[in-house]
Design a protein around this motif. Sequence first.
Motif: not given
Lengths: 973, 218
Positions: A410-411, A505-506, A534-536, A542-543
């Motif tokens: 992901a950029p 999502d860790f 709450t992702v990211g 969210g990286k």
Amino acid sequence: MSAPSAAPGRLPPVSGEWIDRSRTIDFRFEGVAYQGFAGDVPSAALWAAGVRTLGRSFKYHRPRGLLSFANHDVNALIQWGARLNLRADVEPLEPGMDLTAVNTFGGVQGDRARVLDLLGAFLPVGFYYKAFHRPRALFPFWERFFRRVTGLGRLDFRAPRLHTPKRYDFADVLVVGAGPSGMAAAVAAGRAGARVVLVDENARIGGSLGWQRGGDTASLERLRALEADLAALPNVSVRPGTLAAGWYADHWIALVDAVRMTKLRARATIVAGGAFEQPAVFRNNDLPGVMLASAAQRLVHRYAVKPMDRAVVLTANADGYRAALDLLAAGVSVGPIVDLRAEGESSGLSERVKQVGIQVLRGHCVLEARGRDGRLCEVTICPWDGQGNASTAAPQKVACDGLVMSTGWAPAAALLYQAGAKMGFDERRQQFVPAALPEGVFAAGRVNGVFTLDNKLADGERAGLEAARLLGFDAPAPRSVAPDLDAASHPWPIVDHPAGRNFVDFDEDLQVKDFLNAAAEGFDNIELLKRFSTVGMGPSQGKHSNMNAIRLLARIRGASPGEVGTTTARPFFHPVPLSHLAGRGFSPRRETPLHSRHAGLGAVWMQAGPWLRPDHYAVPGKRKSENVREEARAVRTGVGLIDVGTLGKIELYGPDAGAFLERVYTGKFANLKVGMTRYAVMLDESGVVIDDGVVARLAEQHFYFTTTTTGAAVVYRELQRWNAQWNLDIGIVNATGPFAAMNLAGPKSRAVLRAITSLDLSNEAFPYLGVRQAEVAGVPARVMRVGFVGELGYEIHVPAHQAGHLWDALMQEGAAHDIRPFGVEAQRLLRLEKGHIIIGQDTDGLTHPDEAGLEWAVKMDKPFFVGQRSVDIVRRRGLRQKLAGFRLDAASAAVAPKECHLVIRDGRIAGRVTSVAFSEVVGAHVGLAFLDPDLSAEGTPFFIRADGGTMVQARVVALPFYDPAGDRQKISG
Amino acid sequence: MRASPLRHVLAPLHPRLEVLHGMPVALHLRDEQPGWAGVLGVCDLSFLPRMGLKGPGAAAWLAERDIPVPAVPNRWEPLPGGGLVARLARSEFLVEDGFPGGPVTGLAAQLQVGPGVYPVPRQDCALALTGSALTELLVQTCNVDFVAQDAAARVVTLTSMVGVSVTVLRLPADGRHVVRLWCDGTMGPYLWETLTGIAGELGGGPVGLDSAFPDRSA
């Protein structure tokens, strides 16, 4: 203290390693002693020592190890004393470190909260939005409970403040990211003559040139060559360990290093920050030992740590093959390579891995991983259709202690988004890439969708040359860069599993099912999904999760990732310590030229906007209230002196000066005689009272007027703004600082002043509201006879550099009359007794002049003044409230109300107190209050709710409370 | 009779005072170190006579009195004797004498209100910053790129420094690093404390006039 554990995982010296083997470092983690090297980070040293559980996950407290090893391993946050949430994958190892993992109950190994992993079924996505609201009485319990179990790290309020001065910096070109494309960009722009700053968040520059070698040393040699090129350019400043954390308008970029934040202003920005490798999603993809391929490569090449003994490689691009070769070169047993693509790798890397005997399984996926004792021991491999459907008929189980993933990127485009770049999803490359960049902003390398090394170098050079040419430097025209042919990212690196624990999502422990459930509940927009799930929203922002979340949502909606879009990328895109934001903490402060005199007299300071003013002058053994009353008494009966230099002071010159004042104030000033003053009220365009003061006419074309202390800067700015529109022939000068001012007040003030001036002070020669220019104590002064405190008084304005001399002279001459300096508190009491209002205290941001009793100062028969039309409208609507004087009934005086206490009638708010004090001359508490208009008639009783709910009775009385005829200001003698 | 806005913050530094241009001036501070002015010295120059004027006729008024008028705003010109005239805006000027004196007193006496020329009272806190670490102090306190400014171009910068509105210019001082700085006198003590605090961290500190300008001829 036990002896440090050996480091069985440390490799023999690796070319280009970052550690200094000549300097060992002893440290502790979770109470156990370990040893590393200078240049190490805790994660590397621990991994070398065989430690696999570096932290616990946020929600389920599952054991977690290395994932990215790129400053985003948020499950390996550690605390060292007062320093909390340090990232173990980047924090430099220091002697004596005593580290603990955050977010555990009883230590990282025996974490008692791991039981939550068994209760996952009761903790679905968004559960906290729905649960614990009933019964309401238990909500505080749950709130405390969750605050206790969810925080990361323990804040030590005794921690000393860190010294983190900010600084500014400047460059022609800022290059963010010192990988191959960033270095090439910096060299190109630097050679063109630009002043270049090249930053990289890593401790050393080089990026993937250093760690992604593919089993040979060619990339390392390129790195050395680029380093030499940069070193030969004195106009290029290379700053490793520096994060570009935010992009702001006009190319202001926040650079964060270990000790400070630098606000850098660039003329052009090149973003070459690369890309974040993304995890594949399968059951138990979080087991310690499962890591990104780039993490394993960094372990090997930066820290000489063997990541595992036996590795399976899960990949969908050439990078996974390079990782396999790197691991093999490090002595790891590698195989098989599980390639999600049915067609496999098209480059020469395919043949190279074949030559070294690594098995490749094309069109296969990892269905699940299994662990033992908190670490990976086996993976299950199945054929699949590339769309998420695994064929489980003949699973292949492979024993391994490491699984490296390289299935997509992901950029790192946060800065581009913040700069206003338009990003579009490239289906062929399966990546968001810049579609349109703002002027002066460039992208190069992986963030630009360019992945092969030669192309990254060429793309960096292109960006560097384009930036230099834009800024006018003599640079050759850049060459175009051929596009990469293969996608570096798989469109669906996700394998669902009925037993779950396939983490997307860790940070937040979000699994595939959580996204399905969120979408089922209607949160099927990326921004809504983010907020509900709450992702990211965890520490990595969210990286490692946003891209897979976008792919999941796209699949759910039957849309493309491009149609789903990305969430907003706000600065800072990476956490920044609050100490860095605080910096030095500048707090500008203004002092009048008489500050030291006040200090010498025992002033107790109060803050009035930026000013420090004497609240009162302390007398040993006396309470504040006694001092204030004595100061007020001195003014009423003798003479007092107050520093009023904080008043705004403005000079107005020119043939249109009178006309100008007519427009900005509600009163009339064109007819003001030279040598006289007049009270002035200023409104804004909505008719709200914003300031007041006294206008003095010193000459036909010269006015000098005061504003409130806090209003000076605003009024001056407004006057300039107005005249930019009106274009009258005037000159406006802000004289607030250059003039000091003091008010000599009291029946004996004339006697004091007479001793140090030749000015005729008689009522005939110098009447009330007059203004004169004369020398006082040898100082050129402007003297105004005004009566804010309701006594004979002289407001004396002098050049600031000579104020101290005048003050000393007045105090010296006043000594025979027992002169007493008085502070703001006494002045407030004295003016209250006279019913004089203070703008901002007895008015608010909605007060119209009629409400404040200022209708007498509003001359509606003028052709125009600012706010006139609004006053007219408001008058037709009728009063909303009325400022009135009140006096407490004597019996209630024991419980005095305070400013802002409410007036209550029939259980409803009917007004509020704006000023209140005990008046010695009245013999009661008096005050001003906004009241419902029907309560404001003289003699009307009302109740004020004082402290503790006590209802205090008051009664409306006529203003002023003291000397209603105004005789005191005009006394002779 | 005149007093610097910094009088009370200088007093604890035990200055050796001499009256210059009607104001007590700190020639030397008891605890200042010999090298401070060369590293980073902060010196009070509030005593220098100065005047301000503005209005559409201000430039012509100065020119009529043989004062060199900077051609464009935000530039300054030197005056004989070490003084300067700075054009702060299209029609606003600051004139300041050098150490031995200059035209200010005479000009101020001639300056009457209008037409088109108005006096601007100047009761500034005026400072000189000297020394090799000057750039580091400036980048920690101000967002203007002074390094990129050519001292020979005689640029005047009106900006904000540690939250204080200031007028700044670099002096071409024979290889020495000298910056002149003016602010409202009421902000002077705060600015002084802040700058000398940072200067202390950078190896310098407050210095007297003799240290900052050893070659001055008063």
